[in-house]
Design a protein around this motif. Structure first.
Motif, PDB file in Angstrom:
ATOM      1  N   LEU A 102       0.834  -1.201   0.000  1.00  0.00           N
ATOM      2  CA  LEU A 102       0.000   0.000   0.000  1.00  0.00           C
ATOM      3  C   LEU A 102       0.868   1.251   0.000  1.00  0.00           C
ATOM      4  CD1 LEU A 102      -2.800   1.187   0.104  1.00  0.00           C
ATOM      5  CD2 LEU A 102      -2.761   0.937   2.586  1.00  0.00           C
ATOM      6  N   LEU A 103       1.896   1.203   0.815  1.00  0.00           N
ATOM      7  CA  LEU A 103       2.858   2.300   0.893  1.00  0.00           C
ATOM      8  C   LEU A 103       3.459   2.606  -0.471  1.00  0.00           C
ATOM      9  CD1 LEU A 103       4.902   2.892   3.836  1.00  0.00           C
ATOM     10  CD2 LEU A 103       6.343   2.469   1.871  1.00  0.00           C
ATOM     11  N   ARG A 104       3.889   1.567  -1.135  1.00  0.00           N
ATOM     12  CA  ARG A 104       4.492   1.748  -2.460  1.00  0.00           C
ATOM     13  C   ARG A 104       3.457   2.274  -3.445  1.00  0.00           C
ATOM     14  NH1 ARG A 104       5.882  -3.536  -2.155  1.00  0.00           N
ATOM     15  NH2 ARG A 104       6.618  -3.387  -0.006  1.00  0.00           N
ATOM     16  N   ALA A 105       2.238   1.766  -3.324  1.00  0.00           N
ATOM     17  CA  ALA A 105       1.173   2.225  -4.217  1.00  0.00           C
ATOM     18  C   ALA A 105       0.913   3.715  -4.005  1.00  0.00           C
ATOM     19  CB  ALA A 105      -0.105   1.426  -3.978  1.00  0.00           C
ATOM     20  N   GLN A 106       0.972   4.159  -2.761  1.00  0.00           N
ATOM     21  CA  GLN A 106       0.729   5.575  -2.497  1.00  0.00           C
ATOM     22  C   GLN A 106       1.841   6.449  -3.048  1.00  0.00           C
ATOM     23  OE1 GLN A 106       0.039   5.240   1.664  1.00  0.00           O
ATOM     24  NE2 GLN A 106      -2.199   5.230   1.429  1.00  0.00           N
ATOM     25  N   ASP A 107       3.065   5.993  -2.904  1.00  0.00           N
ATOM     26  CA  ASP A 107       4.174   6.737  -3.503  1.00  0.00           C
ATOM     27  C   ASP A 107       4.007   6.802  -5.010  1.00  0.00           C
ATOM     28  OD1 ASP A 107       5.406   7.261  -1.129  1.00  0.00           O
ATOM     29  OD2 ASP A 107       6.774   5.559  -1.227  1.00  0.00           O
ATOM     30  N   HIS A 108       3.521   5.686  -5.563  1.00  0.00           N
ATOM     31  CA  HIS A 108       3.388   5.633  -7.015  1.00  0.00           C
ATOM     32  C   HIS A 108       2.245   6.521  -7.504  1.00  0.00           C
ATOM     33  CE1 HIS A 108       5.058   3.997 -10.575  1.00  0.00           C
ATOM     34  NE2 HIS A 108       3.919   3.516 -11.014  1.00  0.00           N
ATOM     35  N   MET A 109       1.213   6.657  -6.680  1.00  0.00           N
ATOM     36  CA  MET A 109       0.129   7.577  -7.037  1.00  0.00           C
ATOM     37  C   MET A 109       0.646   9.005  -7.112  1.00  0.00           C
ATOM     38  SD  MET A 109      -3.402   6.472  -5.228  1.00  0.00           S
ATOM     39  CE  MET A 109      -2.857   5.669  -3.746  1.00  0.00           C
TER      40      MET A 109
ATOM     41  N   GLN B 275      -4.766   0.608  -6.423  1.00  0.00           N
ATOM     42  CA  GLN B 275      -4.420   0.093  -7.756  1.00  0.00           C
ATOM     43  C   GLN B 275      -5.362   0.630  -8.822  1.00  0.00           C
ATOM     44  OE1 GLN B 275      -4.282  -4.002  -6.748  1.00  0.00           O
ATOM     45  NE2 GLN B 275      -2.059  -4.027  -6.533  1.00  0.00           N
ATOM     46  N   ASP B 276      -6.641   0.681  -8.492  1.00  0.00           N
ATOM     47  CA  ASP B 276      -7.585   1.261  -9.444  1.00  0.00           C
ATOM     48  C   ASP B 276      -7.229   2.726  -9.698  1.00  0.00           C
ATOM     49  OD1 ASP B 276      -9.037  -1.021  -9.771  1.00  0.00           O
ATOM     50  OD2 ASP B 276     -10.545  -0.524  -8.270  1.00  0.00           O
ATOM     51  N   HIS B 277      -6.814   3.393  -8.615  1.00  0.00           N
ATOM     52  CA  HIS B 277      -6.511   4.808  -8.754  1.00  0.00           C
ATOM     53  C   HIS B 277      -5.237   5.029  -9.569  1.00  0.00           C
ATOM     54  CE1 HIS B 277      -7.913   8.727  -7.847  1.00  0.00           C
ATOM     55  NE2 HIS B 277      -6.788   9.119  -7.294  1.00  0.00           N
ATOM     56  N   MET B 278      -4.305   4.096  -9.462  1.00  0.00           N
ATOM     57  CA  MET B 278      -3.089   4.193 -10.282  1.00  0.00           C
ATOM     58  C   MET B 278      -3.453   4.098 -11.759  1.00  0.00           C
ATOM     59  SD  MET B 278       0.058   2.216  -8.510  1.00  0.00           S
ATOM     60  CE  MET B 278      -0.736   0.954  -7.568  1.00  0.00           C
ATOM     61  N   LEU B 279      -4.380   3.221 -12.079  1.00  0.00           N
ATOM     62  CA  LEU B 279      -4.820   3.087 -13.473  1.00  0.00           C
ATOM     63  C   LEU B 279      -5.417   4.405 -13.952  1.00  0.00           C
ATOM     64  CD1 LEU B 279      -5.335   1.252 -15.947  1.00  0.00           C
ATOM     65  CD2 LEU B 279      -7.498   0.579 -14.885  1.00  0.00           C
ATOM     66  N   LEU B 280      -6.229   5.010 -13.088  1.00  0.00           N
ATOM     67  CA  LEU B 280      -6.826   6.295 -13.435  1.00  0.00           C
ATOM     68  C   LEU B 280      -5.762   7.364 -13.651  1.00  0.00           C
ATOM     69  CD1 LEU B 280      -9.927   7.997 -11.871  1.00  0.00           C
ATOM     70  CD2 LEU B 280      -7.747   9.188 -11.830  1.00  0.00           C
ATOM     71  N   LEU B 281      -4.842   7.454 -12.700  1.00  0.00           N
ATOM     72  CA  LEU B 281      -3.838   8.522 -12.767  1.00  0.00           C
ATOM     73  C   LEU B 281      -2.838   8.313 -13.894  1.00  0.00           C
ATOM     74  CD1 LEU B 281      -3.098   8.946  -8.956  1.00  0.00           C
ATOM     75  CD2 LEU B 281      -4.337  10.542 -10.427  1.00  0.00           C
ATOM     76  N   GLY B 282      -2.541   7.046 -14.157  1.00  0.00           N
ATOM     77  CA  GLY B 282      -1.520   6.781 -15.167  1.00  0.00           C
ATOM     78  C   GLY B 282      -2.052   6.767 -16.577  1.00  0.00           C
ATOM     79  N   ARG B 283      -3.304   6.370 -16.736  1.00  0.00           N
ATOM     80  CA  ARG B 283      -3.754   6.056 -18.092  1.00  0.00           C
ATOM     81  C   ARG B 283      -5.053   6.673 -18.565  1.00  0.00           C
ATOM     82  NH1 ARG B 283       0.420   5.786 -20.558  1.00  0.00           N
ATOM     83  NH2 ARG B 283       1.852   4.038 -20.297  1.00  0.00           N
ATOM     84  N   LYS B 284      -5.797   7.350 -17.680  1.00  0.00           N
ATOM     85  CA  LYS B 284      -7.062   7.913 -18.144  1.00  0.00           C
ATOM     86  C   LYS B 284      -6.926   9.407 -18.451  1.00  0.00           C
ATOM     87  CE  LYS B 284     -10.051   4.609 -15.761  1.00  0.00           C
ATOM     88  NZ  LYS B 284     -11.184   4.426 -14.820  1.00  0.00           N
ATOM     89  N   ASN B 285      -7.735   9.875 -19.394  1.00  0.00           N
ATOM     90  CA  ASN B 285      -7.742  11.300 -19.701  1.00  0.00           C
ATOM     91  C   ASN B 285      -8.704  12.037 -18.763  1.00  0.00           C
ATOM     92  OD1 ASN B 285     -10.389  11.129 -20.694  1.00  0.00           O
ATOM     93  ND2 ASN B 285      -9.672  10.629 -22.747  1.00  0.00           N
ATOM     94  N   ALA B 286      -8.715  13.357 -18.868  1.00  0.00           N
ATOM     95  CA  ALA B 286      -9.472  14.170 -17.919  1.00  0.00           C
ATOM     96  C   ALA B 286     -10.955  13.791 -17.894  1.00  0.00           C
ATOM     97  CB  ALA B 286      -9.318  15.646 -18.271  1.00  0.00           C
ATOM     98  N   HIS B 287     -11.501  13.603 -19.055  1.00  0.00           N
ATOM     99  CA  HIS B 287     -12.906  13.237 -19.203  1.00  0.00           C
ATOM    100  C   HIS B 287     -13.199  11.945 -18.423  1.00  0.00           C
ATOM    101  CE1 HIS B 287     -15.989  14.416 -22.479  1.00  0.00           C
ATOM    102  NE2 HIS B 287     -16.642  13.914 -21.445  1.00  0.00           N
ATOM    103  N   GLU B 288     -12.354  10.959 -18.646  1.00  0.00           N
ATOM    104  CA  GLU B 288     -12.523   9.665 -17.990  1.00  0.00           C
ATOM    105  C   GLU B 288     -12.301   9.757 -16.482  1.00  0.00           C
ATOM    106  OE1 GLU B 288     -10.939   6.967 -21.788  1.00  0.00           O
ATOM    107  OE2 GLU B 288      -9.518   7.731 -20.309  1.00  0.00           O
ATOM    108  N   ARG B 289     -11.337  10.565 -16.083  1.00  0.00           N
ATOM    109  CA  ARG B 289     -11.060  10.695 -14.649  1.00  0.00           C
ATOM    110  C   ARG B 289     -12.249  11.263 -13.909  1.00  0.00           C
ATOM    111  NH1 ARG B 289      -4.622  12.380 -14.104  1.00  0.00           N
ATOM    112  NH2 ARG B 289      -4.029  11.243 -15.967  1.00  0.00           N
ATOM    113  N   VAL B 290     -12.814  12.333 -14.473  1.00  0.00           N
ATOM    114  CA  VAL B 290     -13.940  12.972 -13.796  1.00  0.00           C
ATOM    115  C   VAL B 290     -15.141  12.041 -13.769  1.00  0.00           C
ATOM    116  CG1 VAL B 290     -15.546  14.912 -13.872  1.00  0.00           C
ATOM    117  CG2 VAL B 290     -13.112  15.299 -14.272  1.00  0.00           C
ATOM    118  N   ALA B 291     -15.384  11.344 -14.869  1.00  0.00           N
ATOM    119  CA  ALA B 291     -16.503  10.391 -14.916  1.00  0.00           C
ATOM    120  C   ALA B 291     -16.307   9.307 -13.857  1.00  0.00           C
ATOM    121  CB  ALA B 291     -16.615   9.770 -16.306  1.00  0.00           C
TER     122      ALA B 291
END
Lengths: 228, 228
Positions: free
Chosen positions: A138-145, B142-158
Motif C-alpha cells: 500500500l505504501l508503495r502504491a501511495q508513492d506511485h500515485m 491500484q484502481d486509482h493508479m490506473l486512473l492517474l496513469g492512463r485515463k484522460n481528464a474526461h474519464e477521470r472525472v466520470a
DNA sequence: CGGGATATTGATTGATTTCAATGTGAGTGG
DNA sequence: CCACTCACATTGAAATCAATCAATATCCCG
C-alpha cells in the motif's frame, strides 16, 4: 486449478534455498520455503489473469514479474514490478484484481491461499508478515500515485531509476529486467517519452547508457534532486 | 471479512451464515465502537501529519477526511477520501506515510495502534478485519493508479463521479464534501480542468450541476462508458 | 450589501503524445 | 562470416490535451 499457460511444471515441492539473504527472520518467506511449490514461467507468459480465482500466493525466486491492469482499449498500467524475494498475488477478495506475468524467465514459489490463511490464523508471525506485506504494498502504491498524479516525465524517470538502483542494492549500475514499454506503462508515459528522457538525463551527465538494459547512475544526487 | 464465493476456501473456523441483505458483522468497527475515543476536527484541520508517529488508527463517524502526500514544492496528491464508516491511518511502520485532514467538520473514533494490534493477536476476527481493510485500500490504490496513469481528464472525472455516487448509495444525486481543488488533487488535474470537464459533461447531458457541490447523474450509463 | 473565497470561463502556452522514420542488436541461415 | 530479419529503441516533426495565465462570476457569511 494450477492450469497455467507455460508454467505448471515441477510441482512436487523440493525445499528450495531462499536466495537473497534477508537480514531479519521472515515467517512468510519461511512458509514459502517450506510449503511452497516451485513453478517456472517463461518470458512474457501469464502467471495469473485479472478476474481469475485468487487461490494462490506467489514469491519470486528468480526473474521478475509485472502486475498490471488494462483498460478495455488496451491501455495498460503496471502497478508494480516484483523481483527476487518479493511476494505478490495477495488479495482480499476471491478474485485477482490484476494480471501478473513474467518479464523474464522466472521461477516462483507458490502457496495455497487457504493454506497460508490457515497458518496465519494459528501463527501470529505469519499473520503479521501478511500484514507487513499488505501495508508495504500500500505504501508503495501511495508513492506511485504521487508519481503518476503529480510528477513530470523527467521526475518520473529519475524516481524510477533510483527505485531500481535501491532494489538492486548496487547504487552504481543497474540491469533493467524490463523493456521500455514496461517502463512506460509503469510510469504512465509512452516509450518515446521514456527514451527521450533517458537520452536527456544522459546529456545532463546524470546517467550513462552502455546498452539499453544497463544504466549507470553517474550522478545519483542529481536524480534525487529531481525526485522532488 | 474474507468474502468468498460458495465452496471456496476452508477457513479455520466454520463460516457463520450471514442473514441475507444485512450488513455483516465487522469486528473492526466493533472494536472502534467499544474502545474508541471520540475526537472532533473542524474543517481543514490536520488529523495527523506525514512523518508523525503512527500511534493511532481512526474511523470516520461523521464528516470526511482526505489523506495525501506533498512534493517539496507543494504539489499535492490526495490518495483517498474517507467518509463515514471508513477506517484510515493504518500503517506498517512507526510513522504516518501521509497527512490526513478534515475536509468538513468531522468526528472520528480513535483507537491506539498498540491496543488494536494486541486485540488482533488474540482475536482472529480483528486480524482478518485489518487484513481486509489493508488489502481493500490496496485494491482502491491500484484502481486509482490506473486512473492517474492512463485515463484522460474526461474519464477521470466520470470515474470520480461514479465512485462518489456509489459511496453515497444514491445513484441519482451526489453531495460532494470536497472542493474543486480537492477533486483536482485527487484526480491529478487542475481545478480549471475539473471545472471545464464538469461543464462539458453537463453540456453532454450526462450530469446536472444545481450547485457546485451537488451533482445529479442524469445519464450514469454515459459516465460508465467513459469509465473505460 | 460588501468582501473574500471558490468556481467558471477564456486565451495562450507547453509538455507529452502521436505519427513517422531511422537506428541498433541479437539470432538465423546461407 | 556476412546478410537478413525482426523486435526493440531512438530520434524527429506535428498535433493535442491539459496547464498556465488572466478575467469574471458566484456563493457564502458577516
Amino acid at each position: 486449478m494450477l492450469m497455467h499457460k507455460s508454467g505448471d511444471i515441477a510441482t512436487t515441492k523440493p525445499v528450495v534455498p531462499i536466495p537473497s539473504g534477508m537480514p531479519e527472520v521472515d515467517a512468510l518467506a519461511d512458509a514459502f520455503a517450506v510449503m511452497g511449490a516451485v513453478m517456472r514461467f517463461e518470458h512474457n507468459s501469464e502467471i495469473f489473469g485479472e478476474g481469475e480465482p485468487a487461490d494462490y500466493f506467489y514469491r519470486v525466486v528468480k526473474g521478475a514479474v509485472r502486475t498490471y491492469k488494462l483498460l478495455n482499449d488496451g491501455r495498460r498500467q503496471i502497478s508494480a514490478f516484483h523481483m527476487a524475494g518479493d511476494i505478490f498475488g495477495l488479495e482480499a477478495g476471491a478474485e485477482h484484481r490484476f494480471t501478473a506475468d513474467a518479464i523474464a524467465d522466472t521461477t516462483v514459489l507458490v502457496i495455497k491461499r487457504s493454506t497460508l490463511m490457515a497458518l496465519a490464523a494459528r501463527d501470529s508471525d505469519i499473520a503479521s508478515g501478511l500484514w507487513t506485506q499488505a501495508t508495504g504494498d500500500l505504501l508503495r502504491a501511495q508513492d506511485h500515485m504521487l508519481l503518476l498524479g503529480r510528477k513530470n516525465a523527467h521526475e518520473r524517470v529519475a524516481s524510477f531509476l533510483l527505485e531500481m538502483a535501491e532494489r538492486s542494492a548496487g547504487l552504481q549500475s543497474v540491469e533493467l529486467p524490463m523493456s521500455r514499454q514496461d517502463i512506460a506503462d509503469y510510469l504512465g508515459l509512452t516509450i518515446e517519452t521514456v527514451s527521450r528522457t533517458l537520452t536527456l538525463l544522459e546529456s545532463e551527465a546524470a546517467i550513462e547508457l552502455p546498452t539499453s538494459r544497463r544504466i549507470l547512475l553517474r550522478d545519483p544526487a542529481a536524480l534525487r534532486r529531481l525526485n522532488a
